[in-house]
Design an enzyme around this catalytic site. Sequence first.
Site, PDB file in Angstrom:
ATOM      1  N   HIS A 163     -44.087 -14.732  28.709  1.00 32.11           N
ATOM      2  CA  HIS A 163     -45.152 -14.278  29.603  1.00 32.11           C
ATOM      3  C   HIS A 163     -44.987 -14.946  30.966  1.00 32.11           C
ATOM      4  O   HIS A 163     -44.657 -16.136  31.047  1.00 32.11           O
ATOM      5  CB  HIS A 163     -46.537 -14.649  29.048  1.00 32.11           C
ATOM      6  CG  HIS A 163     -47.170 -13.568  28.226  1.00 32.11           C
ATOM      7  ND1 HIS A 163     -47.466 -13.713  26.888  1.00 32.11           N
ATOM      8  CD2 HIS A 163     -47.586 -12.308  28.567  1.00 32.11           C
ATOM      9  CE1 HIS A 163     -48.032 -12.594  26.441  1.00 32.11           C
ATOM     10  NE2 HIS A 163     -48.121 -11.726  27.436  1.00 32.11           N
ATOM     11  N   CYS A 200     -48.400  -6.956  24.356  1.00 31.12           N
ATOM     12  CA  CYS A 200     -47.282  -7.906  24.373  1.00 31.12           C
ATOM     13  C   CYS A 200     -47.014  -8.479  22.986  1.00 31.12           C
ATOM     14  O   CYS A 200     -45.869  -8.532  22.530  1.00 31.12           O
ATOM     15  CB  CYS A 200     -47.535  -9.017  25.383  1.00 31.12           C
ATOM     16  SG  CYS A 200     -47.425  -8.419  27.077  1.00 31.12           S
ATOM     17  N   GLU A 258     -43.071 -17.665  24.329  1.00 34.74           N
ATOM     18  CA  GLU A 258     -43.874 -17.427  23.127  1.00 34.74           C
ATOM     19  C   GLU A 258     -43.118 -17.857  21.877  1.00 34.74           C
ATOM     20  O   GLU A 258     -41.949 -17.553  21.710  1.00 34.74           O
ATOM     21  CB  GLU A 258     -44.252 -15.942  23.026  1.00 34.74           C
ATOM     22  CG  GLU A 258     -45.073 -15.429  24.209  1.00 34.74           C
ATOM     23  CD  GLU A 258     -46.452 -16.093  24.319  1.00 34.74           C
ATOM     24  OE1 GLU A 258     -46.887 -16.740  23.346  1.00 34.74           O
ATOM     25  OE2 GLU A 258     -47.080 -15.953  25.397  1.00 34.74           O
ATOM     26  N   ARG A 312     -58.795  -5.960  23.912  1.00 31.10           N
ATOM     27  CA  ARG A 312     -60.012  -6.215  24.684  1.00 31.10           C
ATOM     28  C   ARG A 312     -60.240  -5.100  25.687  1.00 31.10           C
ATOM     29  O   ARG A 312     -61.360  -4.798  26.089  1.00 31.10           O
ATOM     30  CB  ARG A 312     -59.829  -7.571  25.393  1.00 31.10           C
ATOM     31  CG  ARG A 312     -61.016  -8.163  26.097  1.00 31.10           C
ATOM     32  CD  ARG A 312     -60.645  -9.547  26.651  1.00 31.10           C
ATOM     33  NE  ARG A 312     -59.315  -9.582  27.251  1.00 31.10           N
ATOM     34  CZ  ARG A 312     -59.029  -9.190  28.490  1.00 31.10           C
ATOM     35  NH1 ARG A 312     -59.970  -8.715  29.274  1.00 31.10           N
ATOM     36  NH2 ARG A 312     -57.796  -9.279  28.939  1.00 31.10           N
TER      37      ARG A 312
HETATM   38  N1  PCA Z   1     -49.096  -7.907  29.544  1.00 26.92           N
HETATM   39  C1  PCA Z   1     -49.941  -7.422  28.484  1.00 26.92           C
HETATM   40  C2  PCA Z   1     -49.343  -6.099  28.089  1.00 26.92           C
HETATM   41  C3  PCA Z   1     -48.451  -5.715  29.226  1.00 26.92           C
HETATM   42  C4  PCA Z   1     -48.273  -6.929  30.005  1.00 26.92           C
HETATM   43  O1  PCA Z   1     -47.493  -7.072  30.970  1.00 26.92           O
HETATM   44  C5  PCA Z   1     -50.114  -8.420  27.337  1.00 26.92           C
HETATM   45  O2  PCA Z   1     -50.047  -9.640  27.590  1.00 26.92           O
HETATM   46  O3  PCA Z   1     -50.348  -8.009  26.209  1.00 26.92           O
END
Ligand code: PCA
Length: 210
Positions: free
Chosen positions: A167, A141, A78, A88
């Site tokens: 991610h 996140c 990111e 959501r």
């Molecule tokens: N993914 C979510 C929150 C926790 C996770 O592992 C997100 O992408 O916001």
Amino acid sequence: MILLTGFDPFGGDSDNPSWRVAQALEGQRIGGHIVVAAQLPTVFGASLAELARLVRLHQPAIVLCLGQAGGRAAISIERIGINIDDARIPDNAGAQPVDTAVVPAGPAAYFSSLPVKAMLRAVKHAGVPCEVSQTAGTFVCNHVLYGLLHLLAQHSALALTRGGFVHVPWLPAQGTPHLALRDMVRGVYEGLWAAALTGPDIRLAAGATH
Ligand code: PCA
């Protein structure tokens, strides 16, 4: 040290690969730093409070938070955290904020202070699919990424701490697209080496985010 966090399962899933990856790398030595793994709750507010506690306690050289992004096929590094919570689905405490700020009166966004392009290159070099992502979404996140970068920007005692977010896709048992756990672990490991060894970010050819 390197603080490496993952989240608990959320949204009806029974697993979260981000926590599995963090656990798998606990205790590794990367560029002279020991990796300490910690789990954050998938809860607005509480996730950030726990992260802030850990960052203040350890004053790590690097903080890398991991999260699951179902539907993405590659490890995504990111680039940016934005000052918005817009859920959501409810978080694990049942909260579902809509169009609220992470930090009221905070700046609109922060860039990751990890070298995203150097990490991209290292992960891809290891043969693991990877891309730079321009949005961490508007759920927990992004909340954690923005809150982390705000914390680091606000406190001079943390001036030497760099932070960012990665991610990871689903595990094979969770759906498609997916990535094997061992590939996620290898990718994050190589990305952390690049982060530890790289100062200011490198530049790849124009617009090279894949
Ligand atoms: N993914 C979510 C929150 C926790 C996770 O592992 C997100 O992408 O916001």
